[in-house]
Design an enzyme around this catalytic site. Structure first.
Site, short mmCIF file in Angstrom:
data_model
loop_
_atom_site.label_atom_id
_atom_site.label_comp_id
_atom_site.label_asym_id
_atom_site.label_seq_id
_atom_site.Cartn_x
_atom_site.Cartn_y
_atom_site.Cartn_z
N ASP A 1 -0.86 -4.13 5.10
CA ASP A 1 -1.63 -3.57 4.11
C ASP A 1 -1.23 -3.67 2.35
O ASP A 1 -0.11 -4.29 2.93
CB ASP A 1 -1.56 -2.22 4.54
CG ASP A 1 -2.76 -1.66 5.45
OD1 ASP A 1 -3.82 -1.97 5.63
OD2 ASP A 1 -2.41 -0.99 5.81
N ARG B 1 -4.19 -8.76 9.13
CA ARG B 1 -4.27 -8.10 7.48
C ARG B 1 -3.58 -6.67 7.26
O ARG B 1 -4.18 -5.95 6.81
CB ARG B 1 -6.28 -7.70 7.87
CG ARG B 1 -7.46 -7.99 7.68
CD ARG B 1 -8.70 -8.19 8.29
NE ARG B 1 -9.66 -8.96 8.50
CZ ARG B 1 -10.56 -8.69 8.77
NH1 ARG B 1 -11.30 -7.29 8.68
NH2 ARG B 1 -11.54 -9.38 9.04
N ARG C 1 2.71 2.00 10.89
CA ARG C 1 3.63 3.40 10.26
C ARG C 1 3.20 4.47 10.58
O ARG C 1 3.68 5.63 10.42
CB ARG C 1 2.98 3.04 8.41
CG ARG C 1 3.05 1.67 8.05
CD ARG C 1 3.14 2.11 6.13
NE ARG C 1 1.66 1.84 5.88
CZ ARG C 1 0.94 1.88 5.46
NH1 ARG C 1 1.86 2.87 4.23
NH2 ARG C 1 -0.31 1.61 4.82
#
Length: 237
Positions: free
Chosen positions: A47, A45, A190
């Site tokens: 972002d 999934r 990230r």
């Protein structure tokens, strides 16, 4: 189904009430093409703004698919999504749960360009990639990555088996961080990159990442890096 997409126009893979999503575009196109309600499940999934070089997804249908389904889908999903192939699998195959590992890449340019800023993160001068690689190597193994996870996520565990974490110079001025694991937490890649960039800027020693892991506290790690330079690179089954 194997596909790739540019994440910039979308609020992520998963259907959301606040904007267009890759999953939503695919389900809408398949529904119109096959004249039945289709649910699409992806291997991950991603972002808002995150890209995919290789996303794998599955869907169930009642009738055989048309032979030219790839061409017809690509004519419907817009220029930012490219369906590469569609093929039959076992009835119980699952794009997410059957995946054994996923690889992401985060692209960084050390030179200013008129074009790459849309695809890469512009790094500050003097970033120490050698120190960043030493820090990355300390993250390998089966560990609790709570410090690198978005808060209040609905997962049963924050344990991940990190198998690859390295900075690679693809060509002079262009680097990528490659990271492979059995699973990833929300915002994990990230946050890891942001922490390693702090190491590269000299804000912390490479060994400090161990203490960050041990604290199990998102506030201990670095800032989350911009999404546009992150790519879901590969999925293994």
């Amino acid at each position: 189904m194997q596909l790739q997409y540019c994440g910039a126009p979308y609020v992520g893979w998963q259907i959301q009430p606040n904007g267009p999503t890759v999953q939503g575009v695919l389900e809408d196109a398949l529904g119109k093409l096959l004249r039945e309600k289709i649910g699409v499940t992806g291997a991950g999934r991603t972002d808002t703004g995150v890209n995919a070089r290789c996303m794998v997804a599955h869907f169930d249908v009642r009738e055989p698919l048309p032979a030219d389904i790839v061409r017809r889908l690509n004519a419907m999903v817009g220029r930012d999504i490219a369906v590469e192939r569609v093929w039959p699998v076992a009835d119980d195959a699952h794009a997410r749960f059957d995946a054994t590992e996923r690889t992401y890449r985060y692209y960084v340019t050390t030179e200013k360009t008129a074009f790459f800023h849309r695809l890469c993160w512009q790094a500050p001068a003097g970033l120490d990639f050698e120190s960043m690689n030493r820090a990355a190597a300390l993250l390998l193994g089966r560990r609790d990555f709570t410090s690198f996870s978005k808060l209040h996520t609905q997962v049963k565990t924050n344990i991940c088996d990190l198998r690859v974490a390295r900075w690679v110079e693809e060509r002079p001025g262009l680097w990528y961080f490659e990271i492979t694991a059995d699973r990833f937490l929300r915002n994990m890649v990230r946050a890891v990159v942001g922490t390693l960039v702090d190491v590269g800027r000299g804000k912390m020693a490479p060994e400090a990442v161990i203490a960050i892991l041990d604290r199990l506290d998102r506030c201990a790690a670095g800032t989350s890096m911009p999404a546009h330079a992150l790519y879901l690179w590969d999925v293994k089954y």
